[in-house]
Design a protein around this motif. Structure first.
Motif, PDB file in Angstrom:
ATOM      1  N   ARG A 484       0.832  -1.197   0.000  1.00  0.00           N
ATOM      2  CA  ARG A 484       0.000   0.000   0.000  1.00  0.00           C
ATOM      3  C   ARG A 484       0.879   1.264   0.000  1.00  0.00           C
ATOM      4  N   ALA A 485       1.887   1.264   0.850  1.00  0.00           N
ATOM      5  CA  ALA A 485       2.785   2.418   0.952  1.00  0.00           C
ATOM      6  C   ALA A 485       3.536   2.627  -0.365  1.00  0.00           C
ATOM      7  N   ALA A 486       4.005   1.520  -0.959  1.00  0.00           N
ATOM      8  CA  ALA A 486       4.763   1.620  -2.201  1.00  0.00           C
ATOM      9  C   ALA A 486       3.873   2.139  -3.336  1.00  0.00           C
ATOM     10  N   ARG A 487       2.622   1.711  -3.352  1.00  0.00           N
ATOM     11  CA  ARG A 487       1.706   2.207  -4.388  1.00  0.00           C
ATOM     12  C   ARG A 487       1.506   3.710  -4.242  1.00  0.00           C
ATOM     13  N   ALA A 488       1.272   4.184  -3.027  1.00  0.00           N
ATOM     14  CA  ALA A 488       1.062   5.609  -2.805  1.00  0.00           C
ATOM     15  C   ALA A 488       2.295   6.412  -3.203  1.00  0.00           C
ATOM     16  N   ALA A 489       3.483   5.840  -2.985  1.00  0.00           N
ATOM     17  CA  ALA A 489       4.721   6.543  -3.316  1.00  0.00           C
ATOM     18  C   ALA A 489       5.099   6.368  -4.781  1.00  0.00           C
ATOM     19  N   GLN A 490       4.205   5.763  -5.587  1.00  0.00           N
ATOM     20  CA  GLN A 490       4.442   5.530  -7.017  1.00  0.00           C
ATOM     21  C   GLN A 490       5.679   4.667  -7.251  1.00  0.00           C
ATOM     22  N   ALA A 555      -1.486  11.249  -4.471  1.00  0.00           N
ATOM     23  CA  ALA A 555      -1.673  10.137  -3.535  1.00  0.00           C
ATOM     24  C   ALA A 555      -1.667  10.653  -2.091  1.00  0.00           C
ATOM     25  N   ILE A 556      -0.760  11.611  -1.814  1.00  0.00           N
ATOM     26  CA  ILE A 556      -0.696  12.167  -0.464  1.00  0.00           C
ATOM     27  C   ILE A 556      -1.957  12.981  -0.177  1.00  0.00           C
ATOM     28  N   ASP A 557      -2.418  13.710  -1.211  1.00  0.00           N
ATOM     29  CA  ASP A 557      -3.627  14.512  -1.084  1.00  0.00           C
ATOM     30  C   ASP A 557      -4.845  13.639  -0.795  1.00  0.00           C
ATOM     31  N   ALA A 558      -4.808  12.425  -1.333  1.00  0.00           N
ATOM     32  CA  ALA A 558      -5.956  11.529  -1.176  1.00  0.00           C
ATOM     33  C   ALA A 558      -6.004  10.873   0.205  1.00  0.00           C
ATOM     34  N   LEU A 559      -4.943  11.072   1.011  1.00  0.00           N
ATOM     35  CA  LEU A 559      -4.983  10.520   2.378  1.00  0.00           C
ATOM     36  C   LEU A 559      -6.097  11.211   3.135  1.00  0.00           C
ATOM     37  N   ARG A 561      -8.564  13.336   5.537  1.00  0.00           N
ATOM     38  CA  ARG A 561      -8.387  14.750   5.795  1.00  0.00           C
ATOM     39  C   ARG A 561      -7.921  15.097   7.212  1.00  0.00           C
ATOM     40  N   ASP A 562      -8.005  14.167   8.172  1.00  0.00           N
ATOM     41  CA  ASP A 562      -7.539  14.594   9.501  1.00  0.00           C
ATOM     42  C   ASP A 562      -6.055  14.296   9.721  1.00  0.00           C
ATOM     43  N   ARG A 563      -5.385  13.958   8.629  1.00  0.00           N
ATOM     44  CA  ARG A 563      -3.944  13.789   8.730  1.00  0.00           C
ATOM     45  C   ARG A 563      -3.254  15.140   8.534  1.00  0.00           C
ATOM     46  N   THR A 564      -2.329  15.465   9.429  1.00  0.00           N
ATOM     47  CA  THR A 564      -1.615  16.741   9.317  1.00  0.00           C
ATOM     48  C   THR A 564      -0.397  16.537   8.425  1.00  0.00           C
ATOM     49  N   ILE A 565      -0.245  17.407   7.435  1.00  0.00           N
ATOM     50  CA  ILE A 565       0.879  17.236   6.512  1.00  0.00           C
ATOM     51  C   ILE A 565       1.685  18.531   6.430  1.00  0.00           C
ATOM     52  N   ILE A 566       2.988  18.392   6.612  1.00  0.00           N
ATOM     53  CA  ILE A 566       3.860  19.559   6.527  1.00  0.00           C
ATOM     54  C   ILE A 566       4.920  19.255   5.495  1.00  0.00           C
ATOM     55  N   MET A 567       4.993  20.064   4.460  1.00  0.00           N
ATOM     56  CA  MET A 567       5.997  19.766   3.451  1.00  0.00           C
ATOM     57  C   MET A 567       6.818  20.979   3.073  1.00  0.00           C
ATOM     58  N   ILE A 568       8.117  20.720   2.895  1.00  0.00           N
ATOM     59  CA  ILE A 568       9.022  21.767   2.442  1.00  0.00           C
ATOM     60  C   ILE A 568       9.183  21.595   0.941  1.00  0.00           C
ATOM     61  N   ALA A 569       9.219  22.677   0.199  1.00  0.00           N
ATOM     62  CA  ALA A 569       9.484  22.547  -1.228  1.00  0.00           C
ATOM     63  C   ALA A 569      10.151  23.798  -1.742  1.00  0.00           C
ATOM     64  N   HIS A 570      10.978  23.611  -2.730  1.00  0.00           N
ATOM     65  CA  HIS A 570      11.552  24.769  -3.405  1.00  0.00           C
ATOM     66  C   HIS A 570      10.583  25.284  -4.449  1.00  0.00           C
ATOM     67  N   ARG A 571       9.949  24.300  -5.134  1.00  0.00           N
ATOM     68  CA  ARG A 571       9.043  24.679  -6.217  1.00  0.00           C
ATOM     69  C   ARG A 571       7.676  25.026  -5.640  1.00  0.00           C
ATOM     70  N   LEU A 572       7.173  26.175  -6.027  1.00  0.00           N
ATOM     71  CA  LEU A 572       5.899  26.625  -5.475  1.00  0.00           C
ATOM     72  C   LEU A 572       4.749  25.703  -5.873  1.00  0.00           C
ATOM     73  N   ARG A 573       4.831  25.108  -7.075  1.00  0.00           N
ATOM     74  CA  ARG A 573       3.708  24.293  -7.525  1.00  0.00           C
ATOM     75  C   ARG A 573       3.547  23.040  -6.665  1.00  0.00           C
ATOM     76  N   THR A 574       4.646  22.637  -5.990  1.00  0.00           N
ATOM     77  CA  THR A 574       4.546  21.475  -5.113  1.00  0.00           C
ATOM     78  C   THR A 574       3.588  21.762  -3.955  1.00  0.00           C
ATOM     79  N   VAL A 575       3.592  23.020  -3.495  1.00  0.00           N
ATOM     80  CA  VAL A 575       2.798  23.348  -2.308  1.00  0.00           C
ATOM     81  C   VAL A 575       1.509  24.085  -2.636  1.00  0.00           C
ATOM     82  N   GLU A 576       1.148  24.145  -3.922  1.00  0.00           N
ATOM     83  CA  GLU A 576      -0.035  24.961  -4.242  1.00  0.00           C
ATOM     84  C   GLU A 576      -1.325  24.365  -3.707  1.00  0.00           C
TER      85      GLU A 576
END
Ligand SMILES: Nc1ncnc2c1ncn2[C@@H]1O[C@H](COP(=O)(O)OP(=O)(O)OP(=O)(O)O)[C@@H](O)[C@H]1O
Ligand SMILES: [Mg+2]
Length: 597
Positions: A484-490, A555-559, A561-576
Motif C-alpha cells: 500500500r505504501a509503495a503504491r502511494a509513493a508511485q 496520492a498524499i492529497d488523497a490521504l 483529511r484529519d492527517r496533518t501534513i507539513i511539506m518543504i518545497a523549493h518549487r511553489l507548484r509542489t505546495v499549491e
C-alpha cells in the motif's frame, strides 16, 4: 601536510594511580567484584608457584647428600614415616612430589590465565555494548558536533586498547609482582645478603630504566592516540566520498593523507615495543654473570659443594622465575603508560554519557487532537554566530496541510527538525495540544506518531520490503501495508516490473543500486508505512519529474483529511494544494492562508 593536533587533557602525563582509578571508575560493580576475585586467584597462583620453586631445595640437598636422611631433620622424619625401604626410592618419591607440585602449579596457572582472559574480554564486550548504547541515546544535536568515525574508533578500537593494554597488563604485572615478592622472601630466608643484592641490582636496574623512559613513553602514547584518530577520519571520509574523490582524482591525495598518521602510528608502536623488550637482554647477561659469581661466592662461604648446591639451585631456579617476572612487570607498566590517553577518552565518554537505564521500546504515539503550536521559538546551532530561526510563532491545526517555502539556508530544515523534536528550542517552546514537547519520553512518543521523509534518505543494505518497513523485525513486516505504501509513493510498478527479486531485492549499501528519485520514493513509502497521523516531507519530491511528483502529491492529497501534513518545497507548484503557507527568510517566518486551488 601538518595534521591538526587536538589539545587533549591527556597530553599531561598521568601517574599509574590516576590511570587505575579511571579504569576502576568505568567498571560496573559486578566487574569490580570480579576484578577482586581474579586478584585473589592471582595471589593464590603466585603462592603455588613459589612453592614449586622452593620444593627444589629438599630434592637437591637429598641428591647432594643422601646420608643426611639418617640424621633426622624434616626429610629424615619424612623418610622414616614414609615406609620406603631404600634411600634411592625415597629420592625418587621426593622427585615425583616436586614434579607433581610443578605440574599442579602450572595447571593452576593456566586456570588463572583463563580467568584473566575471560574477565578482560568480557569487560571489553560490556564496555563496547555500553558505549554503543550510550552514543546512540545521545540527543540528535550531539551528532552535529562529533565526527562519525570517532564512534567506531571508541567502540571497536579504544575499548580493546583498554582491555588488552591496560587491564590485562595490570593483571599480569600484579601476578608477577606477587610471585617476585614471595620468592624474594624465600631467598631472604635462604641467604639475606645475596637476596638483597639480587633485589637491589635487578629491581634497581629496571626502575632506573623505567624512570628514564617514562616521559618518552607518555609522549609517544599521545602521538599514537592522535595518529590513530586521524587514520579513522581519513578512512571513513575517503570511502564515504568515493564519487567526489574519483571525479576530482583525489585517490593519491587521500592515500597520502592516510600514510602520514599511519606511519606515525607504526613508529610509535614499534618504539613502545622495543622500549618494553630492550632491557631484557642486557639484564639477562647481568643475571647470568650474577649466577656465576654466586656459585663462586657460595662455594667460598659454605666450603663444600654439598652445602652450597641447594642454595645455588634455589637461586638459579628462583632467578629463572624472577628475571622474566621483573621483565614482565616492566613491560606491562610501559604498555599501560603508553595506552594511558585511551582510558582518558573512554572514561570521559562513559562518565558523561549514560546509556538508558532500561531498554527503550518503540513508544505509543502521542495523539494530536487540536494543534501544534510554536511559542516564541528561537534556535541557534552550537557555535553558530546568529540563530537559524528567530522568535517563531506558528499554529498548525490538526489536519492542516502546510507548505514551507523559502530560499536555501533560510531555516526550513531547522524548523522541521524542531517540529520533529530532534533538536529543542534555545528559547521558547513547542506544544502539542497544550502539552509542551520536552523530556525524552514525550519526545520519543511524539516522534512515534510522525512519518518523516528527510532531505537525504538513508537506505540500509536490506531488501526493499525491509527498507519500507524500516527497523521492524523480518517476521513482523506487514506485506500488505508495504505494498500500500509503495503504491502511494508511485514505487510499486518499478518494484514489481523492473527490480529483479521485487520486494525481496536487496538495494545495496546506502541504496547505491537505486536512482535518486527511486530512493526518494522509497523514503516516502517508508514514511507512509506506519500510517502516521502527521506526515513531514523535507524536499521529498525534489528529485522526481513533474509527472511522478504530481502522482505522488495526488496520492498524499488523497490521504484522509484529519492527517496533518507539513511539506518543504523549493518549487511553489509542489505546495499549491496546501491550505497554509509558511515562508521563511533568514530565519524569520511569515504565514499566509491559501484558498484551496
Ligand atoms: N549543524 C549545524 N551547525 C551550524 N549551523 C547549521 C547547522 N545546520 C544548519 N546550519 C545553518 O542554519 C541555517 C539554516 O539551515 P537549514 O538547513 O535549516 O536551511 P534550509 O532552509 O533547509 O536550506 P535548504 O533549502 O538548502 O535545505 C543555515 O544558515 C545553515 O548554515
Ligand atoms: Mg533543508
Amino acid at each position: 601536510m601538518k595534521p591538526s593536533h587536538k589539545e587533549m587533557p591527556a597530553a599531561r602525563s598521568r601517574g599509574f594511580a590516576a590511570i587505575f582509578r579511571r579504569v576502576w571508575e568505568i567498571l560496573e560493580p559486578w566487574q569490580r567484584r570480579r576484578a577482586l576475585g581474579v586478584s585473589v586467584l592471582i595471589t593464590l597462583t603466585a603462592l603455588v608457584e613459589t612453592l614449586s620453586v622452593v620444593s627444589i631445595v629438599p630434592f637437591i640437598s637429598l641428591v647432594a647428600n643422601p646420608a643426611a636422611l639418617s640424621k633426622g631433620g624434616l626429610l629424615g622424619t619424612a623418610y622414616a614415616m614414609s615406609g620406603v625401604t631404600s634411600e634411592r626410592s625415597f629420592l625418587l618419591l621426593v622427585g615425583f612430589a616436586v614434579l607433581a607440585v610443578l605440574v599442579l602449579g602450572n595447571a593452576f596457572k593456566t586456570f588463572t590465565a583463563w580467568r584473566i582472559a575471560l574477565f578482560t574480554n568480557l569487560v571489553g564486550h560490556e564496555l563496547s555494548v555500553r558505549l554503543v548504547s550510550a552514543y546512540l541515546s545521545q540527543p540528535y544535536a550531539f551528532f552535529l558536533t562529533r565526527h562519525s568515525a570517532e564512534f567506531a574508533k571508541s567502540i571497536l578500537d579504544e575499548v580493546s586498547q583498554v582491555t588488552n593494554r591496560i587491564i590485562q597488563p595490570a593483571m599480569l604485572a600484579l601476578s608477577r609482582l606477587v610471585v617476585t615478592v614471595f620468592i624474594g622472601a624465600v631467598l631472604v630466608a635462604a641467604d639475606p645478603l645475596v637476596a638483597l643484592l639480587v633485589v637491589v641490582v635487578l629491581g634497581g636496574a629496571y626502575s632506573l630504566i623505567f624512570l628514564a623512559l617514562r616521559g618518552v613513553i607518555a609522549r609517544s602514547g599521545q602521538v599514537r592516540y592522535e595518529a590513530n584518530q586521524l587514520r579513522y577520519h581519513v578512512v571513513s571520509e575517503g570511502f564515504a566520498g568515493i564519487k567526489e574523490i574519483k571525479m576530482l582524482g583525489l585517490e593519491a591525495v587521500y592515500a597520502a593523507r592516510f600514510a602520514g598518521p599511519s606511519e606515525r602510528f607504526a613508529r610509535t608502536q614499534a618504539g613502545n615495543q622495543i622500549i618494553s623488550l630492550a632491557p631484557r637482554h642486557s639484564l639477562e647477561a647481568i643475571a647470568f654473570g650474577g649466577v656465576l659469581g654466586l656459585v663462586l661466592y657460595l662455594l667460598d662461604t659454605r666450603q663444600t659443594l654439598e652445602n652450597a648446591l641447594p642454595v645455588v639451585a634455589l637461586f638459579a631456579f628462583a632467578g629463572y622465575r624472577i628475571l622474566p617476572g621483573l621483565q614482565e612487570i616492566y613491560a606491562s607498566l610501559t604498555t599501560i603508560r603508553f595506552a594511558a590517553p585511551t582510558i582518558e577518552a573512554l572514561h570521559r565518554d562513559l562518565t558523561t554519557m549514560r546509556p538508558p537505564a532500561e531498554p527503550v521500546h518503540i513508544a505509543a504515539p502521542l495523539p494530536l487532537t487540536r494543534a501544534i503550536r510554536f511559542e516564541k521559538v528561537t534556535f541557534a546551532y552550537p557555535n553558530a554566530e546568529r540563530p537559524a530561526l528567530r522568535a517563531v510563532e506558528l499554529e498548525i491545526p490538526r489536519g492542516a496541510r502546510v507548505g514551507v517555502v523559502g530560499p536555501t539556508g533560510s531555516g526550513k530544515s531547522t524548523l522541521i527538525d524542531l517540529l520533529l523534536g530532534l533538536i529543542v528550542p534555545t528559547e521558547g517552546r513547542i506544544l502539542a495540544d497544550d502539552g509542551p514537547l520536552d523530556g525524552d519520553e514525550t519526545l520519543r512518543r511524539w516522534r512515534a506518531g510522525i512519518g518523516y521523509v528527510p532531505q537525504h534518505i538513508f537506505i540500509a543494505d536490506e531488501t526493499v520490503a525491509a527498507n519500507i518497513a524500516f527497523g521492524r523485525p523480518h517476521q513482523a513486516i506487514d506485506r500488505a501495508a508495504v505494498e500500500r505504501a509503495a503504491r502511494a509513493a508511485q514505487l510499486h510498478d518499478f518494484i514489481v516490473n523492473e527490480l529483479p527479486g521485487g520486494y525481496d531485492a536487496r538495494v545495496g549499501e546506502r541504496g547505491v543500486r537505486l536512482s535518486g528519485g527511486q530512493r526518494q520514493r522509497l523514503g516516502i513509502a517508508r514514511a507512509l508505512y506506519g500510517d502516521p497521523a502527521i506526515l513531514v516531507l523535507d524536499e521529498a519530491t525534489s528529485a522526481l519529474d513533474s509527472a511522478t511528483e504530481d502522482a505522488v502529491m495526488a496520492a498524499i492529497d488523497a490521504l484522509d483529511r484529519d492527517r496533518t501534513i507539513i511539506m518543504i518545497a523549493h518549487r511553489l507548484r509542489t505546495v499549491e494544494r496546501c491550505d497554509m503557507r509558511v515562508e521563511i527568510k533568514k530565519g524569520v517566518l511569515s504565514v499566509s492562508q491559501q484558498t484551496q486551488g
